[in-house]
Each structure stands twice: as structure tokens, then as C-alpha cells.
Design a protein around this motif. Structure first.
Motif, PDB file in Angstrom:
ATOM      1  N   LEU A   1       1.153  -1.816   5.475  1.00 24.25           N
ATOM      2  CA  LEU A   1       0.409  -1.709   4.219  1.00 24.25           C
ATOM      3  C   LEU A   1       1.347  -1.486   3.039  1.00 24.25           C
ATOM      4  O   LEU A   1       1.155  -2.056   1.958  1.00 24.25           O
ATOM      5  CB  LEU A   1      -0.605  -0.563   4.312  1.00 24.25           C
ATOM      6  CG  LEU A   1      -1.551  -0.377   3.134  1.00 24.25           C
ATOM      7  CD1 LEU A   1      -2.360  -1.650   2.886  1.00 24.25           C
ATOM      8  CD2 LEU A   1      -2.482   0.803   3.383  1.00 24.25           C
ATOM      9  N   THR A   2       2.396  -0.670   3.243  1.00 21.25           N
ATOM     10  CA  THR A   2       3.377  -0.438   2.180  1.00 21.25           C
ATOM     11  C   THR A   2       4.038  -1.747   1.777  1.00 21.25           C
ATOM     12  O   THR A   2       4.181  -2.063   0.596  1.00 21.25           O
ATOM     13  CB  THR A   2       4.498   0.517   2.636  1.00 21.25           C
ATOM     14  OG1 THR A   2       3.970   1.542   3.461  1.00 21.25           O
ATOM     15  CG2 THR A   2       5.231   1.116   1.455  1.00 21.25           C
TER      16      THR A   2
ATOM     17  N   ALA B   1       3.011   8.762   5.343  1.00 23.07           N
ATOM     18  CA  ALA B   1       2.984   7.347   4.943  1.00 23.07           C
ATOM     19  C   ALA B   1       1.709   7.008   4.171  1.00 23.07           C
ATOM     20  O   ALA B   1       1.734   6.198   3.232  1.00 23.07           O
ATOM     21  CB  ALA B   1       3.106   6.455   6.176  1.00 23.07           C
ATOM     22  N   VAL B   2       0.592   7.653   4.542  1.00 23.97           N
ATOM     23  CA  VAL B   2      -0.683   7.392   3.856  1.00 23.97           C
ATOM     24  C   VAL B   2      -0.584   7.812   2.388  1.00 23.97           C
ATOM     25  O   VAL B   2      -1.104   7.124   1.503  1.00 23.97           O
ATOM     26  CB  VAL B   2      -1.844   8.128   4.561  1.00 23.97           C
ATOM     27  CG1 VAL B   2      -3.150   7.922   3.804  1.00 23.97           C
ATOM     28  CG2 VAL B   2      -1.991   7.638   5.996  1.00 23.97           C
ATOM     29  N   SER B   3       0.070   8.937   2.134  1.00 17.08           N
ATOM     30  CA  SER B   3       0.236   9.414   0.752  1.00 17.08           C
ATOM     31  C   SER B   3       0.972   8.364  -0.077  1.00 17.08           C
ATOM     32  O   SER B   3       0.531   7.999  -1.180  1.00 17.08           O
ATOM     33  CB  SER B   3       1.043  10.718   0.717  1.00 17.08           C
ATOM     34  OG  SER B   3       0.642  11.621   1.707  1.00 17.08           O
ATOM     35  N   TRP B   4       2.096   7.890   0.443  1.00 19.99           N
ATOM     36  CA  TRP B   4       2.897   6.892  -0.273  1.00 19.99           C
ATOM     37  C   TRP B   4       2.119   5.581  -0.445  1.00 19.99           C
ATOM     38  O   TRP B   4       2.108   4.986  -1.524  1.00 19.99           O
ATOM     39  CB  TRP B   4       4.199   6.621   0.480  1.00 19.99           C
ATOM     40  CG  TRP B   4       5.188   7.757   0.437  1.00 19.99           C
ATOM     41  CD1 TRP B   4       5.384   8.707   1.392  1.00 19.99           C
ATOM     42  CD2 TRP B   4       6.103   8.052  -0.621  1.00 19.99           C
ATOM     43  NE1 TRP B   4       6.366   9.584   1.001  1.00 19.99           N
ATOM     44  CE2 TRP B   4       6.836   9.201  -0.239  1.00 19.99           C
ATOM     45  CE3 TRP B   4       6.386   7.469  -1.856  1.00 19.99           C
ATOM     46  CZ2 TRP B   4       7.817   9.773  -1.033  1.00 19.99           C
ATOM     47  CZ3 TRP B   4       7.373   8.031  -2.651  1.00 19.99           C
ATOM     48  CH2 TRP B   4       8.077   9.168  -2.239  1.00 19.99           C
ATOM     49  N   ASN B   5       1.457   5.138   0.630  1.00 24.22           N
ATOM     50  CA  ASN B   5       0.712   3.876   0.577  1.00 24.22           C
ATOM     51  C   ASN B   5      -0.414   3.923  -0.445  1.00 24.22           C
ATOM     52  O   ASN B   5      -0.675   2.943  -1.148  1.00 24.22           O
ATOM     53  CB  ASN B   5       0.118   3.546   1.948  1.00 24.22           C
ATOM     54  CG  ASN B   5       1.182   3.142   2.951  1.00 24.22           C
ATOM     55  OD1 ASN B   5       2.312   2.837   2.570  1.00 24.22           O
ATOM     56  ND2 ASN B   5       0.834   3.149   4.216  1.00 24.22           N
ATOM     57  N   SER B   6      -1.090   5.063  -0.518  1.00 20.52           N
ATOM     58  CA  SER B   6      -2.212   5.204  -1.442  1.00 20.52           C
ATOM     59  C   SER B   6      -1.752   5.036  -2.885  1.00 20.52           C
ATOM     60  O   SER B   6      -2.389   4.333  -3.679  1.00 20.52           O
ATOM     61  CB  SER B   6      -2.890   6.562  -1.274  1.00 20.52           C
ATOM     62  OG  SER B   6      -3.428   6.691   0.014  1.00 20.52           O
ATOM     63  N   ILE B   7      -0.652   5.674  -3.225  1.00 21.35           N
ATOM     64  CA  ILE B   7      -0.203   5.649  -4.621  1.00 21.35           C
ATOM     65  C   ILE B   7       0.430   4.300  -4.962  1.00 21.35           C
ATOM     66  O   ILE B   7       0.194   3.736  -6.045  1.00 21.35           O
ATOM     67  CB  ILE B   7       0.768   6.826  -4.915  1.00 21.35           C
ATOM     68  CG1 ILE B   7       0.755   7.161  -6.413  1.00 21.35           C
ATOM     69  CG2 ILE B   7       2.150   6.593  -4.408  1.00 21.35           C
ATOM     70  CD1 ILE B   7      -0.430   7.943  -6.856  1.00 21.35           C
ATOM     71  N   ILE B   8       1.209   3.723  -4.024  1.00 19.93           N
ATOM     72  CA  ILE B   8       1.816   2.405  -4.265  1.00 19.93           C
ATOM     73  C   ILE B   8       0.729   1.335  -4.361  1.00 19.93           C
ATOM     74  O   ILE B   8       0.725   0.506  -5.286  1.00 19.93           O
ATOM     75  CB  ILE B   8       2.826   2.053  -3.150  1.00 19.93           C
ATOM     76  CG1 ILE B   8       4.027   3.002  -3.194  1.00 19.93           C
ATOM     77  CG2 ILE B   8       3.295   0.601  -3.280  1.00 19.93           C
ATOM     78  CD1 ILE B   8       4.924   2.923  -1.971  1.00 19.93           C
ATOM     79  N   GLY B   9      -0.217   1.370  -3.414  1.00 18.72           N
ATOM     80  CA  GLY B   9      -1.314   0.401  -3.415  1.00 18.72           C
ATOM     81  C   GLY B   9      -2.182   0.532  -4.655  1.00 18.72           C
ATOM     82  O   GLY B   9      -2.644  -0.471  -5.215  1.00 18.72           O
TER      83      GLY B   9
END
Length: 341
Positions: free
Chosen positions: A104-105, A68-76
Motif C-alpha cells: 500500500l505504501t 506501517a498502518v500509521s505511515w500508510n494512512s498519512i502518505i495515502g
């Protein structure tokens, strides 16, 4: 340390990044022998902080297994840089991958929806939250109010706003500004007067904008003076812009002119353009001429400004000034053409 694992290497690389030493972070990162998902995420976040989304996206695509951190980092990262369409594309990919979005997402996705006007996607995200029993409070509630307000869905924005158990200043600001921007000036001012917490400089931007588009001038003056006197908030150029716009709309051009001259910060061309245009509309031709000369000191003449002041001169029947301006413009255009050739 006799034994260094992936966690210790990642922590060191992350510390360099937080300290702003991106070169050091890169060095530690490249020296890391064991690369787990945290290592990849740290690398993504470092590039996001640098604003290099192309590199962040490249690393994201190389990750063997994303969390989830990977996805959140790029989306954010995309959302913060205003690349809203790309942020929403990746958010859709995340959903299709079966990865559950985190708070966060959701906040990042709603932020992107607000930036693109994608209210339908925002509503689907809201429905998803309700289906999961996630309350529209805190950061999520703020993001929903902001998204609905910016998209013009004020009824839904109000529903979320009044349904929240706790509303911080960010939430109040989103609702007040949303009402103000979409022409509900009276409602914006009523909401401000009902605030239970202390407003900040953003709140007063919404309030002054509401006054500019529908509130009485005296009320606008009172709010501006209260901002300075009661809340000790130093006005920014945007606050002055709202006041100048309000005064110009209601024909108080002399007061607008004095306010610009008395400002502790140097006025920009936008403020002088406002005054010049308002002076022409309200028949204050001497003041329009002064504003034009103030503007001309800040920037070269453009066609729009020349037309505005020329019309003012013509209305005042200052034909000598019209001719003088015409000669000046021809000379300016000729010198500009010579400089480019």
C-alpha cells in the motif's frame, strides 16, 4: 461487555467512521481509556476521510510509536488529496526511519510520483521492489505502468505492462491513455484493438483522445458509436469533448455543432469555444457567429472570445458586425466598471 479493551473501543470508533458518523466516531475515540497504536491509526484515518490533513498530520506527529498502518494512512491521505510533494516527503521520512514500506505504501508513493513527474524516484522504488523480489503485478504493476506512462517514460511503461502476468482494465487504461497523451495515437489504438478484456468509459477516453490527435475521423466516429452501441456506455462530457475536438481539428464543424445541439447533457463553454475557434480557422463564419451567441448565453464575454469572433467577422468582411461588437463590448466594460466602483 464486562471488559472492554483497546481493540473493542477501536472497532466501535472505526464502525462509526465507516458509517460516516464522524461525530460519533470522535465521541467514542475520546472516551477510549487505553490508547494503543490502533487507536491513533483510527484517529488518523478518520481525519483523512474528512480531508483534514492538518489534523491527521498533528495526530501522526503525536503517536508514541508508529507502525506501517500509521505511515500508510498519512502518505495515502496526502496522495489522494493531490498533495503529492508532501506524500513523497513523508515517504522519504518513512524510509529514513527504517520502517519497511508495504504494498500500500508503494502504490501511494508511485501515485504521488505520477502526480509530480518524479520519474527518478519512481524508478528507485521500482528497483527497490526488484531487489526484494516483489513482482510488478496487481496493484503495484498498475501503479508502475501509470507512473511511467504519465511521466512520459513509455518504454519502461511498456516493459512493465508486457511483463505482467495479469492485466486488468485499469492497467490497459493507463497504457492506452499514456500512449495517447504523449502523441502515440496509432500505438494507442492498436493496443485497444488487442484488448482481451472489456473496456470501460475510461478506456474510451483514451481511445477518443488518440483519434482526436492522430486517428482518422471515420475511425473516431466508429469507436464512439461502438462505445454506445456495443458496450452500452453512456458518454460523459469528456467523451463529447474528445469528439468535438476531433471534428473541429479536421474541419467537420457543422457535425460538431449538431453533436453539441443534440447532446442529452447541456454543453459547457469549452465545447462552444472549440467550435467557434474552428469555424474561424476553417472559414465557416455564419456558424462561428451562432457558436459565439450560444457561448454568450452561458457566460459573460471575455477578451479571448471577443478577439476570436471579431477576427472571424473581419475575415468575412462583416464590418457592421465588428462595429456592433465593439460597441457592445465597450458598453459591457462600462457597466462592469460601474458595478465594481
Amino acid at each position: 461487555m464486562p471488559v472492554k479493551n483497546a481493540v473493542s473501543w477501536n472497532a466501535l470508533a472505526g464502525a462509526h467512521g465507516v458509517a460516516g458518523d464522524f461525530e460519533g466516531a470522535e465521541g467514542v475515540s475520546q472516551a477510549t481509556p487505553a490508547r494503543n497504536v490502533s487507536w491513533w491509526n483510527t484517529d488518523i484515518m478518520r481525519n483523512v476521510r474528512l480531508g483534514d490533513m492538518a489534523e491527521a498530520a498533528r495526530i501522526f506527529m503525536e503517536i508514541p510509536e508508529r507502525d506501517a498502518v500509521s505511515w500508510n494512512s498519512i502518505i495515502g491521505g496526502y496522495a489522494k488529496l493531490g498533495m503529492y510533494d508532501r506524500a513523497l516527503d513523508v515517504f522519504q521520512e518513512m524510509q529514513e526511519s527504517g520502517m519497511e514500506p508495504t504494498e500500500l505504501t508503494v502504490v501511494s508513493a508511485l501515485w504521488a510520483c505520477a502526480g509530480t513527474g518524479e520519474v527518478e524516484l519512481g524508478r528507485r522504488i521500482h528497483s527497490y521492489l526488484a531487489s526484494k523480489g516483489i513482482a510488478a503485478d496487481g496493484y503495484i504493476g498498475n501503479a508502475l505502468v501509470d507512473m511511467y506512462a504519465k511521466c512520459g517514460s513509455l518504454k519502461l511503461a511498456r516493459q512493465v505492462f508486457y511483463g505482467m502476468s495479469i492485466r486488468d482494465v485499469t492497467c490497459w487504461n493507463a497504457m492506452i491513455i499514456g500512449l495517447s497523451v504523449h502523441g502515440h495515437s496509432c500505438d494507442a489504438l492498436k493496443l485497444f484493438d488487442s484488448m482481451k478484456i472489456e473496456p470501460d468509459h475510461v478506456t474510451f477516453l483514451g481511445v477518443l483522445n488518440a483519434c482526436s490527435h492522430g486517428g482518422p475521423v471515420n475511425e473516431g466516429r466508429a469507436y464512439f458509436n461502438s462505445m454506445i452501441g456495443d458496450y452500452k456506455i453512456v458518454p460523459t462530457m469528456k467523451h463529447y469533448g474528445c469528439m468535438i475536438d476531433m471534428l473541429c481539428r479536421y474541419g467537420e464543424v457543422h457535425e460538431a455543432y449538431r453533436m453539441i445541439k443534440d447532446m442529452p447533457i447541456k454543453a459547457n463553454s469549452v465545447l462552444w469555444k472549440m467550435v467557434m475557434a474552428a469555424c474561424r480557422v476553417h472559414g465557416h463564419f455564419d456558424l462561428a457567429n451562432k457558436a459565439f451567441h450560444e457561448l454568450h448565453q452561458l457566460m459573460p464575454m471575455d477578451d479571448g472570445d471577443v478577439i476570436t469572433i471579431s477576427n472571424a467577422y473581419a475575415q468575412a468582411e462583416w464590418w457592421d458586425d465588428v462595429e456592433h461588437l465593439r460597441t457592445k463590448v465597450i458598453g459591457y466594460s462600462a457597466s462592469k466598471h460601474a458595478a465594481h466602483s
